[in-house]
Design an enzyme around this catalytic site. Structure first.
Site, PDB file in Angstrom:
ATOM      1  N   LYS A  90       1.506   4.539  -5.289  1.00 29.71           N
ATOM      2  CA  LYS A  90       2.860   4.382  -4.465  1.00 29.71           C
ATOM      3  C   LYS A  90       3.935   4.583  -5.704  1.00 29.71           C
ATOM      4  O   LYS A  90       4.853   3.752  -5.810  1.00 29.71           O
ATOM      5  CB  LYS A  90       2.941   3.060  -3.857  1.00 29.71           C
ATOM      6  CG  LYS A  90       1.930   3.070  -2.632  1.00 29.71           C
ATOM      7  CD  LYS A  90       2.233   1.977  -1.707  1.00 29.71           C
ATOM      8  CE  LYS A  90       1.349   1.678  -0.635  1.00 29.71           C
ATOM      9  NZ  LYS A  90      -0.091   1.218  -1.048  1.00 29.71           N
TER      10      LYS A  90
HETATM   11  O1  LIG Z   1       1.726   1.692   4.624  1.00 28.10           O
HETATM   12  C1  LIG Z   1       0.951   1.268   3.948  1.00 28.10           C
HETATM   13  C2  LIG Z   1       0.479   1.995   2.857  1.00 28.10           C
HETATM   14  C3  LIG Z   1      -0.474   1.739   2.094  1.00 28.10           C
HETATM   15  N1  LIG Z   1      -1.389   0.567   2.445  1.00 28.10           N
HETATM   16  C4  LIG Z   1      -2.704   0.456   1.531  1.00 28.10           C
HETATM   17  O2  LIG Z   1      -3.754   0.559   2.356  1.00 28.10           O
HETATM   18  C5  LIG Z   1      -4.729  -0.478   2.188  1.00 28.10           C
HETATM   19  C6  LIG Z   1      -5.079  -1.147   3.551  1.00 28.10           C
HETATM   20  O3  LIG Z   1      -6.058  -2.115   3.267  1.00 28.10           O
HETATM   21  P1  LIG Z   1      -6.621  -2.903   4.660  1.00 28.10           P
HETATM   22  O4  LIG Z   1      -7.668  -3.898   3.968  1.00 28.10           O
HETATM   23  O5  LIG Z   1      -7.347  -1.635   5.147  1.00 28.10           O
HETATM   24  O6  LIG Z   1      -5.609  -3.458   5.196  1.00 28.10           O
HETATM   25  C7  LIG Z   1      -4.134  -1.140   1.014  1.00 28.10           C
HETATM   26  O7  LIG Z   1      -4.736  -0.672  -0.287  1.00 28.10           O
HETATM   27  C8  LIG Z   1      -2.795  -1.068   1.015  1.00 28.10           C
HETATM   28  O8  LIG Z   1      -1.998  -1.230  -0.126  1.00 28.10           O
HETATM   29  C9  LIG Z   1      -1.188  -0.070   3.535  1.00 28.10           C
HETATM   30  O9  LIG Z   1      -1.710  -1.116   3.999  1.00 28.10           O
HETATM   31  N2  LIG Z   1      -0.176   0.415   4.325  1.00 28.10           N
END
Ligand SMILES: O=c1ccn([C@@H]2O[C@H](COP(=O)(O)O)[C@@H](O)[C@H]2O)c(=O)[nH]1
Length: 268
Positions: A90
């Site tokens: 990001k």
């Molecule tokens: O909008 C967003 C962008 C990035 N993320 C990232 O994805 C994973 C989600 O993790 P989960 O455990 O599946 O919830 C995490 O690395 C976030 O930094 C997001 O969630 N939303």
């Protein structure tokens, strides 16, 4: 080209699932295993079911684990050369600094794609998009609860900011055809609007699993007519599916189940 590699892998294993690698030290320490072997076990267990892996950089740098991050990306490339790696970093800064972030992701870490924040505008994205064979995944509508505080703001044109991002990405920033967008599974209506705006552009979809995103609504809103166009990413619900000695097996089962759930909605 990143998008070709991604879609080839999606077809090859009939999967839109991306497993996110978000190592949490307490959980891994509780298993009595070191970070790198834990990562390798998770990757070996889930690889057959994924179209991509997505390591999140903060989960590594927070514990000074840059070397394990380098090693695990190299491990994926060596052992699973067909699986692209999306570095979820990001990044977003002025051009001269963006150049260094691009070097970090594509040079230092050898990622196939990275995530970037478009808040600084299009000139700050070209240091990434100029790597024509790499993917640049631009935040558009994020999955978190208050993403609307800024991203849903309605502009003078009448459209919300996230749709303006989608429009700029599709019409002005994508000279090298290597941009993708992030849209959270927690916002299927907005996903449908983004899909309409960007045509066939692939979309990375976090928010399934731990964040409670709606899988059926996500596929209904975002899937392309060829059954591709989405990368459905899940981290915690897969990699921490089990907390005992069979954690890798549990991760494998969670990945396979999620892949099958996604495919059920792809075909119904
Ligand atoms: O909008 C967003 C962008 C990035 N993320 C990232 O994805 C994973 C989600 O993790 P989960 O455990 O599946 O919830 C995490 O690395 C976030 O930094 C997001 O969630 N939303």
């Amino acid at each position: 080209m990143f998008i070709d590699k991604l879609e080839q892998r999606q077809r090859q294993v009939n999967s839109l699932l991306c497993v996110g690698l978000d190592p949490q030290p307490t959980k891994i320490e509780a298993l009595g295993i070191n970070l790198l072997p834990w990562l390798k076990n998770i990757i070996d267990a889930t690889a057959d079911h994924v179209c991509a892996f997505k390591p999140q950089i903060a989960h590594f740098s927070a514990m000074a684990a840059e070397q394990p991050l380098t090693d695990i990306i190299q491990y994926i490339h060596q052992n699973y050369p067909d699986i692209p790696v999306i570095l979820d970093s990001k990044r977003g800064d002025i051009g001269s600094t963006a150049e260094r972030y691009a070097e970090e992701a594509f040079g230092r870490y050898q990622a196939d794609a990275l995530t970037v924040n478009p808040y600084l505008g299009g000139d700050t994205l070209s240091p990434y998009t100029q790597y024509k064979d790499k993917g640049v995944v631009v935040l558009c509508k994020t999955s978190n609860q208050q993403s609307g505080q800024l991203q849903d703001l309605v502009l003078q044109s009448g459209q919300p900011l996230f749709l303006q991002v989608a429009q700029l990405a599709a019409q002005y920033w994508n000279n090298n055809q290597n941009i993708l967008l992030v849209v959270g599974a927690t916002y299927p209506e907005q996903l449908a609007a983004v899909r309409q705006q960007v045509g066939d552009m692939p979309l990375l979809i976090p928010g399934i699993g731990a964040q409670g995103g709606d899988l059926a609504a996500t596929l209904e809103a975002g899937l392309r007519s060829d059954g591709l166009g989405l990368i459905i990413s899940a981290s915690r619900s897969v990699i921490y599916a089990g907390d005992g000695t069979d954690y890798a097996k549990q991760a494998e089962m969670a990945a396979e189940q999620l892949k099958m759930d996604i495919n059920h909605f792809r075909t119904h």
